[in-house]
Design an enzyme around this catalytic site. Structure first.
Site, PDB file in Angstrom:
ATOM      1  N   ASN A 119       0.795  -1.228   0.000  1.00 54.62           N
ATOM      2  CA  ASN A 119       0.000   0.000   0.000  1.00 54.62           C
ATOM      3  C   ASN A 119       0.830   1.282   0.000  1.00 54.62           C
ATOM      4  O   ASN A 119       0.301   2.347  -0.312  1.00 54.62           O
ATOM      5  CB  ASN A 119      -1.023  -0.010   1.146  1.00 54.62           C
ATOM      6  CG  ASN A 119      -0.374   0.007   2.503  1.00 54.62           C
ATOM      7  OD1 ASN A 119       0.772  -0.413   2.647  1.00 54.62           O
ATOM      8  ND2 ASN A 119      -1.084   0.468   3.501  1.00 54.62           N
ATOM      9  N   GLU A 155       5.880  -3.311  11.987  1.00 55.27           N
ATOM     10  CA  GLU A 155       4.701  -2.434  11.927  1.00 55.27           C
ATOM     11  C   GLU A 155       3.608  -3.232  11.231  1.00 55.27           C
ATOM     12  O   GLU A 155       3.736  -3.557  10.044  1.00 55.27           O
ATOM     13  CB  GLU A 155       5.010  -1.153  11.151  1.00 55.27           C
ATOM     14  CG  GLU A 155       6.076  -0.278  11.789  1.00 55.27           C
ATOM     15  CD  GLU A 155       5.653   0.377  13.109  1.00 55.27           C
ATOM     16  OE1 GLU A 155       4.471   0.300  13.481  1.00 55.27           O
ATOM     17  OE2 GLU A 155       6.538   0.950  13.771  1.00 55.27           O
ATOM     18  N   CYS A 185      -2.945   1.019   6.995  1.00 51.92           N
ATOM     19  CA  CYS A 185      -2.940   0.410   8.331  1.00 51.92           C
ATOM     20  C   CYS A 185      -3.637   1.324   9.323  1.00 51.92           C
ATOM     21  O   CYS A 185      -4.282   0.859  10.257  1.00 51.92           O
ATOM     22  CB  CYS A 185      -1.516   0.140   8.775  1.00 51.92           C
ATOM     23  SG  CYS A 185      -0.488   1.596   8.816  1.00 51.92           S
TER      24      CYS A 185
HETATM   25  P1  NAP Z   1       1.694  -8.797   3.708  1.00 48.26           P
HETATM   26  O1  NAP Z   1       0.958  -9.743   2.882  1.00 48.26           O
HETATM   27  O2  NAP Z   1       1.999  -9.155   5.114  1.00 48.26           O
HETATM   28  O3  NAP Z   1       3.050  -8.482   2.909  1.00 48.26           O
HETATM   29  C1  NAP Z   1       3.987  -7.556   3.392  1.00 48.26           C
HETATM   30  C2  NAP Z   1       5.349  -7.899   2.851  1.00 48.26           C
HETATM   31  O4  NAP Z   1       5.800  -9.130   3.407  1.00 48.26           O
HETATM   32  C3  NAP Z   1       5.386  -8.100   1.334  1.00 48.26           C
HETATM   33  O5  NAP Z   1       6.596  -7.589   0.849  1.00 48.26           O
HETATM   34  C4  NAP Z   1       5.338  -9.606   1.209  1.00 48.26           C
HETATM   35  O6  NAP Z   1       5.858 -10.093  -0.016  1.00 48.26           O
HETATM   36  C5  NAP Z   1       6.227  -9.993   2.354  1.00 48.26           C
HETATM   37  N1  NAP Z   1       6.122 -11.372   2.817  1.00 48.26           N
HETATM   38  C6  NAP Z   1       5.093 -12.233   2.682  1.00 48.26           C
HETATM   39  N2  NAP Z   1       5.403 -13.422   3.265  1.00 48.26           N
HETATM   40  C7  NAP Z   1       6.646 -13.290   3.771  1.00 48.26           C
HETATM   41  C8  NAP Z   1       7.517 -14.154   4.489  1.00 48.26           C
HETATM   42  N3  NAP Z   1       7.198 -15.398   4.816  1.00 48.26           N
HETATM   43  N4  NAP Z   1       8.722 -13.682   4.847  1.00 48.26           N
HETATM   44  C9  NAP Z   1       9.094 -12.431   4.536  1.00 48.26           C
HETATM   45  N5  NAP Z   1       8.315 -11.558   3.856  1.00 48.26           N
HETATM   46  C10 NAP Z   1       7.105 -11.987   3.487  1.00 48.26           C
HETATM   47  O7  NAP Z   1       0.947  -7.375   3.779  1.00 48.26           O
HETATM   48  P2  NAP Z   1       0.307  -6.516   2.609  1.00 48.26           P
HETATM   49  O8  NAP Z   1      -0.921  -7.208   2.137  1.00 48.26           O
HETATM   50  O9  NAP Z   1       1.359  -6.145   1.616  1.00 48.26           O
HETATM   51  O10 NAP Z   1      -0.093  -5.178   3.402  1.00 48.26           O
HETATM   52  C11 NAP Z   1      -1.292  -5.047   4.090  1.00 48.26           C
HETATM   53  C12 NAP Z   1      -1.089  -5.291   5.570  1.00 48.26           C
HETATM   54  O11 NAP Z   1      -0.025  -4.502   6.043  1.00 48.26           O
HETATM   55  C13 NAP Z   1      -2.296  -4.853   6.399  1.00 48.26           C
HETATM   56  O12 NAP Z   1      -2.505  -5.787   7.417  1.00 48.26           O
HETATM   57  C14 NAP Z   1      -1.862  -3.515   6.981  1.00 48.26           C
HETATM   58  O13 NAP Z   1      -2.532  -3.158   8.161  1.00 48.26           O
HETATM   59  C15 NAP Z   1      -0.413  -3.744   7.167  1.00 48.26           C
HETATM   60  N6  NAP Z   1       0.317  -2.464   7.172  1.00 48.26           N
HETATM   61  C16 NAP Z   1       0.792  -1.999   8.364  1.00 48.26           C
HETATM   62  C17 NAP Z   1       1.446  -0.791   8.429  1.00 48.26           C
HETATM   63  C18 NAP Z   1       1.968  -0.229   9.729  1.00 48.26           C
HETATM   64  O14 NAP Z   1       2.810   0.645   9.676  1.00 48.26           O
HETATM   65  N7  NAP Z   1       1.510  -0.696  10.884  1.00 48.26           N
HETATM   66  C19 NAP Z   1       1.639  -0.057   7.256  1.00 48.26           C
HETATM   67  C20 NAP Z   1       1.148  -0.561   6.062  1.00 48.26           C
HETATM   68  C21 NAP Z   1       0.490  -1.784   6.023  1.00 48.26           C
HETATM   69  P3  NAP Z   1       4.865 -10.510  -1.209  1.00 48.26           P
HETATM   70  O15 NAP Z   1       4.195  -9.246  -1.640  1.00 48.26           O
HETATM   71  O16 NAP Z   1       5.775 -11.087  -2.194  1.00 48.26           O
HETATM   72  O17 NAP Z   1       3.903 -11.492  -0.631  1.00 48.26           O
HETATM   73  O1  G3H Z   2      -0.657   1.845   5.835  1.00 50.46           O
HETATM   74  C1  G3H Z   2       0.045   2.241   6.737  1.00 50.46           C
HETATM   75  C2  G3H Z   2       0.761   3.506   6.692  1.00 50.46           C
HETATM   76  O2  G3H Z   2       1.884   3.478   7.524  1.00 50.46           O
HETATM   77  C3  G3H Z   2      -0.202   4.598   7.079  1.00 50.46           C
HETATM   78  O3  G3H Z   2       0.297   5.819   6.759  1.00 50.46           O
HETATM   79  O4  G3H Z   2      -1.472   7.167   7.902  1.00 50.46           O
HETATM   80  O5  G3H Z   2       0.099   8.207   6.295  1.00 50.46           O
HETATM   81  O6  G3H Z   2      -1.658   6.644   5.489  1.00 50.46           O
HETATM   82  P1  G3H Z   2      -0.738   7.013   6.596  1.00 50.46           P
END
Ligand code: NAP
Ligand code: G3H
Length: 488
Positions: free
Chosen positions: A163, A259, A293
């Site tokens: 994202n 995060e 997130c």
């Molecule tokens: P995701 O599916 O967990 O993927 C995140 C990253 O991890 C991608 O680069 C993914 O690669 C990689 N990955 C997947 N499996 C892995 C493994 N076994 N080992 C190492 N890396 C691995 O998350 P997303 O769908 O991209 O993002 C959405 C989620 O992120 C939501 O839950 C959101 O709340 C959270 N998020 C949190 C924050 C925060 O700052 N708290 C910010 C943004 C997003 P691939 O793409 O190749 O699978």
């Molecule tokens: O998706 C997670 C990002 O860290 C949130 O950043 O509040 O600036 O959209 P944002």
């Protein structure tokens, strides 16, 4: 400037040891646009052998980089920021095509990243160490002085989510580099291409060979290998709680900054400015179709103002433009893939079956879901607890402040919460009791400004990011103790 990225039209390469190298195995991953399913490009699915080679390069390069003067590192970062500003429109187009982020937010992500990088360079220049006299401690004479400064950790593995593939990659890379680490970036597969453009920006700005490297490939295939690699010294991960928890389990004593997901609550009290609350909640919940997130993911509203709030929210939600992110003003865009949309519709079906009231929105076409608002959501519904990562907002009615706090804290997540009230005493009463990283008073939940600490507790994360905090997380104190033969 970006020609080097390509092996041939639409086929990308990885940055390794300062060179753009093509897939050795020939295995490629097709990246399709969530907008229309057209092919954006193809990236290498790197093998374990290729990953070993990347990490070897990163380790070798780090030995020199750690001794590179801070002011020279900062100059490189200033150049990277300037390039990003110059190229914001061009890179914004790629980001929109690859992730369906609306044009304005996509360009905004790139400008914000440039600001982040400049601020990081400045922050690292003003980092201070400590000189500690030993004799402050009981029983110690005036013959000891400890010089404490921060040193790098080695090779940082940066893993970013779809994202914010540019911003959440750069917000790991820049502090890691300023702290003297080299970096291996594993970008999200959907977002790899935008991230490779970012890597080229750093290279063009003068980051020495091997100091920044990329590894494309599916996390499900290469992830476990790379995170457990002994020559990776720190993992800075942003993504889902499931993947973050898995990484934490398999990496034993490796230091991590995680995060993760969230279920941010907006708590609305009877004395709040309801127009202000509605404006903030709608932009907080629905920008980029709720794929943030920090998106507002549930409303806890005191019953006596609930009807009015729902009315104000509905007026605003109706006006959100749905459709093509390339068109001016679109807010509700296609979700990253159909699987994400299927999951959201499961939560919607569950809520409807258990008696939630659909106030607005019902259409879903493929990966495009129109904004939805549900009232009378109860605690037995999945939507009350699970993170949809989409444009669906549940309203939970509560009787009083303490009930709102109790429900807010029952969540497994603890990223942020908002409190809307004109009473500062109530605001602080609630803020003190919420189990989250940040409480926003009279504002939507959001990460920025980016030098603020940003962290989640419980299943929302571990460790703190934010410019100064990220530099600290990716370095450690090292003490050199001077021992005098005599008291001085
Ligand atoms: P995701 O599916 O967990 O993927 C995140 C990253 O991890 C991608 O680069 C993914 O690669 C990689 N990955 C997947 N499996 C892995 C493994 N076994 N080992 C190492 N890396 C691995 O998350 P997303 O769908 O991209 O993002 C959405 C989620 O992120 C939501 O839950 C959101 O709340 C959270 N998020 C949190 C924050 C925060 O700052 N708290 C910010 C943004 C997003 P691939 O793409 O190749 O699978
Ligand atoms: O998706 C997670 C990002 O860290 C949130 O950043 O509040 O600036 O959209 P944002």
């Amino acid at each position: 400037m970006f020609n080097e990225l390509f092996q041939e039209k639409n086929v990308y390469r990885n940055l390794v040891g300062g060179r753009w190298i093509e897939s050795k195995t020939g295995k490629l991953i097709d990246i399709y646009s969530p907008i229309d399913g057209s092919l954006v490009g193809r990236v290498p699915a790197m093998s374990k052998e290729e990953v070993n080679y990347v990490i070897k390069n990163a380790n070798e390069a780090q030995k020199d980089w750690m001794n590179y003067p801070i002011n020279k590192k900062a100059e490189i970062l200033y150049r990277a920021a300037a390039i990003l500003d110059e190229r914001a429109e061009e890179m914004g187009k790629i980001l929109t095509y690859e992730t369906a982020k609306d044009r304005k937010s996509a360009v905004g992500e790139i400008n914000r990243t440039a600001d982040f990088i400049r601020f990081t360079a400045d922050a690292a220049k003003s980092l201070e160490g400590d000189v500690l006299p030993g004799d402050s401690f009981p029983g110690t004479k005036r013959n000891k002085l400890s010089f404490v400064r921060r040193v790098p950790l080695g090779v940082v593995l940066a893993i970013s989510p779809f994202n914010y593939p540019i911003n959440l990659s750069a917000s790991k890379i820049a502090p890691a580099l300023m702290a003297g680490n080299s970096v291996v970036l594993k970008p999200p597969t959907q977002g790899s291409i935008s991230s490779l453009f970012l890597a080229q920006v750093f290279k063009a700005a003068g980051v020495p060979d091997g100091v920044l490297n990329t590894v494309t490939g599916r996390g499900s295939e290469i992830g476990d290998y790379i995170v457990t690699h002994p020559e990776i010294h720190f993992i800075n991960f942003t993504g889902s709680t499931d993947v973050g928890a898995h990484i934490s389990e398999i990496t034993s004593m490796k230091p991590l900054l995680l995060e993760l997901g969230g279920k941010d609550a907006a708590i609305v009290l009877e004395d709040s400015d309801l127009e202000l609350a509605a404006d903030n909640i709608v932009s907080g919940a629905f920008s980029y179709s709720g794929q943030r997130c920090t998106a507002v993911k549930r409303i806890l509203v005191v019953d006596q103002v609930a009807d009015k709030l729902v009315e104000l929210l509905t007026e605003r939600i109706k006006k959100l433009k749905v459709g093509d992110p390339r068109e001016e003003g679109t807010v509700i865009v296609p979700l990253i893939n159909e699987k994400a949309a299927d999951f959201i519709m499961e939560l919607v079906e569950d809520a409807l079956q258990k008696g939630a009231k659909r106030v607005y929105g019902e259409k879903r076409e493929g990966n495009l879901i129109e904004p939805m608002l549900f009232d009378n959501v109860t605690l037995d519904m999945r939507i009350a607890w699970e993170e949809p990562f989409g444009p669906v907002l549940p309203v939970i009615r509560v009787n009083n402040i303490d009930e709102a706090i109790e429900i807010a804290n029952k969540s497994e997540y603890g990223l942020q919460s908002s409190v809307f009230t004109k009473d500062i005493d109530k605001a602080f009463y609630i803020a003190d009791r919420l189990e989250v990283g940040t409480v926003q008073i009279n504002n939507k939940t959001e990460r920025g400004p980016d030098h603020f600490p940003f962290l989640g507790v419980k299943s929302s994360g571990m460790g703190t990011q934010g410019i100064k905090y990220s530099i600290e997380a990716m370095s450690r104190p090292k003490a050199v103790v001077l021992n005098f033969n005599k008291d001085y």
